[in-house]
Motif scaffolding. Structure first.
Motif, short mmCIF file in Angstrom:
data_model
loop_
_atom_site.label_atom_id
_atom_site.label_comp_id
_atom_site.label_asym_id
_atom_site.label_seq_id
_atom_site.Cartn_x
_atom_site.Cartn_y
_atom_site.Cartn_z
N GLU A 17 12.07 5.39 24.76
CA GLU A 17 10.99 4.69 24.05
C GLU A 17 11.25 4.69 22.54
N ALA A 18 11.73 5.81 22.00
CA ALA A 18 12.01 5.88 20.56
C ALA A 18 13.13 4.92 20.18
N CYS A 19 14.18 4.85 20.99
CA CYS A 19 15.29 3.94 20.71
C CYS A 19 14.83 2.49 20.77
N GLN A 145 12.93 21.38 19.26
CA GLN A 145 12.42 21.85 20.55
C GLN A 145 13.47 21.82 21.65
N PHE A 146 14.38 20.84 21.62
CA PHE A 146 15.30 20.66 22.74
C PHE A 146 16.77 20.68 22.35
N GLY A 147 17.08 20.92 21.08
CA GLY A 147 18.48 21.08 20.67
C GLY A 147 19.08 19.84 20.04
N ASP A 148 20.11 20.05 19.21
CA ASP A 148 20.75 18.96 18.49
C ASP A 148 21.44 17.96 19.41
N ASN A 149 21.78 18.39 20.62
CA ASN A 149 22.46 17.46 21.54
C ASN A 149 21.53 16.35 22.03
N GLN A 150 20.23 16.44 21.73
CA GLN A 150 19.28 15.38 22.10
C GLN A 150 19.03 14.41 20.94
N SER A 151 19.68 14.65 19.80
CA SER A 151 19.39 13.89 18.58
C SER A 151 19.54 12.38 18.76
N LEU A 152 18.64 11.64 18.09
CA LEU A 152 18.75 10.18 18.08
C LEU A 152 19.99 9.72 17.33
N ALA A 153 20.55 10.60 16.50
CA ALA A 153 21.76 10.24 15.76
C ALA A 153 22.92 9.92 16.71
N LEU A 154 22.86 10.45 17.92
CA LEU A 154 23.92 10.19 18.90
C LEU A 154 23.71 8.85 19.60
N ARG A 155 22.58 8.20 19.34
CA ARG A 155 22.25 6.96 20.06
C ARG A 155 22.01 5.76 19.14
N LEU A 156 21.63 6.02 17.89
CA LEU A 156 21.30 4.92 16.97
C LEU A 156 22.42 4.67 15.98
#
Length: 366
Positions: A17-19, A145-156
């Motif tokens: 949803e955020a993406c 809350q869930f770690g850097d591996n969930q970052s939006l930076a990896l998707r946007l």
């Protein structure tokens, strides 16, 4: 393959949803880009907080006030907390800038109706800093809350945009901002009038960014956009930035490098954090009793030591030890904050902490 955590599907939906919200916001051909951003960020925040509640074992269902053991249902499904109720659970203090920013968009979403279709671009110009803060706050909450591996930076991706405008173009934008309908302009003004100045000036409420075009030789190792830490600047550079800061801010968030056990706790410090958060004595014996009753991890000597509740505990193969999450500490604090909850969680009777008399300003622990 280990089963995914219970909260993973909800978290994945939140990130999607955020993406989508960002894609709509950055799409200049989208007629209702800002409205789409607000709606989908609303869902992103709702799913993110619900994922936290699932992980932390927080019951976020509504119960029938007339029947203590009957759930309220909608179309046969339990009614769950809406975003406003979830927000108040996450940030109990209404002075928190992140909560104030999110509350603004919750109220704004309720006002975005078809009669304001022509105001979409004006809203985007007037609330661009607030929208940016909403996304930055989401990213901070997500990774914390869930770690850097969930970052939006990896998707946007970084959007391509016009970095400078002519003076005439800047004046045109200023005039266009004033086309915002009077009721929406009044809504924003009245909302902010009820906030403390420290909240409205906080970047978590409204994010301000000043971008400057850099005239420099091409460097094959450089990226197209770079950020400079305030601490790395000279006094003259800081003075220049502070002058620019009267109209905008550049904010840099450090990203933690991968570290084994980052954010995890061993039993003794975990028990100490729980005790600090409740009015009762809570030591390692209580901590051990709690994980045994909840079956957070296998008992010592179990042939499958890795079969833990991954939301609360992780097994470390090299050291043959267990590490506990902040979520488990928060879970114990919530559960053990009352005498009944303490008994249910540990199987032991709660014992209040010893108090120190404060009748004299010179009294102290001996």
């Amino acid at each position: 393959m280990a089963r995914p955590p219970r909260w993973q599907a909800t978290l994945d939906a939140s990130i999607e949803e955020a993406c989508l919200a960002v894609r709509l916001y950055n799409d200049s051909a989208e007629a209702r880009a800002f409205e789409g951003f607000v709606v989908h960020m609303h869902l992103a925040w709702l799913y993110l907080l619900h994922a936290e509640f699932v992980r932390d074992d927080v019951d976020f269902r509504y119960w029938d006030p007339s029947f203590k053991k009957r759930l309220l249902k909608v179309d046969g499904e339990p009614k769950r907390w809406e975003l406003e109720r979830s927000m108040k659970e996450r940030w109990p203090e209404d002075t928190d800038p992140a909560r104030a920013n999110l509350a603004l968009f919750i109220r704004l979403r309720n006002r975005l109706e078809h009669r304001h279709a022509h105001a979409d671009e004006a809203l985007m110009l007037n609330l661009a800093g607030h929208a940016h803060a909403l996304l930055v706050n989401y990213e901070s909450e997500l990774t914390a809350q869930f770690g850097d591996n969930q970052s939006l930076a990896l998707r946007l991706r970084l959007p391509i945009f016009v970095g400078t405008f002519t003076p005439q173009g800047e004046q045109a934008l200023r005039r266009f901002r004033k086309t915002l309908p009077a009721d929406l302009r009044t809504f924003v003004t009245e909302y902010e009038s009820g906030l403390d100045e420290a909240v409205t000036a906080d970047p978590r409420y409204e994010f301000r960014l000043r971008a400057m075009v850099e005239l420099a030789p091409k460097d094959p190792d450089a990226v197209a956009m770079q950020f400079t830490h305030y601490a790395d600047m000279t006094d003259d550079e800081r003075a220049a930035v502070e002058e620019l800061g009267r109209r905008g801010q550049v904010i840099v968030r450090d990203r933690k490098q991968p570290v084994s056990g980052l954010g995890r706790l061993m039993p003794k410090p975990a028990a100490a954090e729980v005790e600090a958060g409740i009015p009762f004595v809570f030591n390692q014996s209580h901590f051990t009793a709690a994980w045994k009753r909840k079956k957070v991890r296998p008992p010592n000597g179990d042939p499958n030591p890795d079969r833990t509740n991954s939301d609360f505990c992780e097994y470390d193969e090299p050291t043959k030890s267990y590490r506990y999450t902040k979520a488990y500490v928060n879970h114990l604090i919530k559960k053990c904050g009352t005498t009944e909850g303490f008994k249910e969680t540990t199987g032991m009777t709660a014992r209040p902490k010893a108090t120190i008399s404060t009748s004299s300003p010179y009294s102290s622990a001996s």
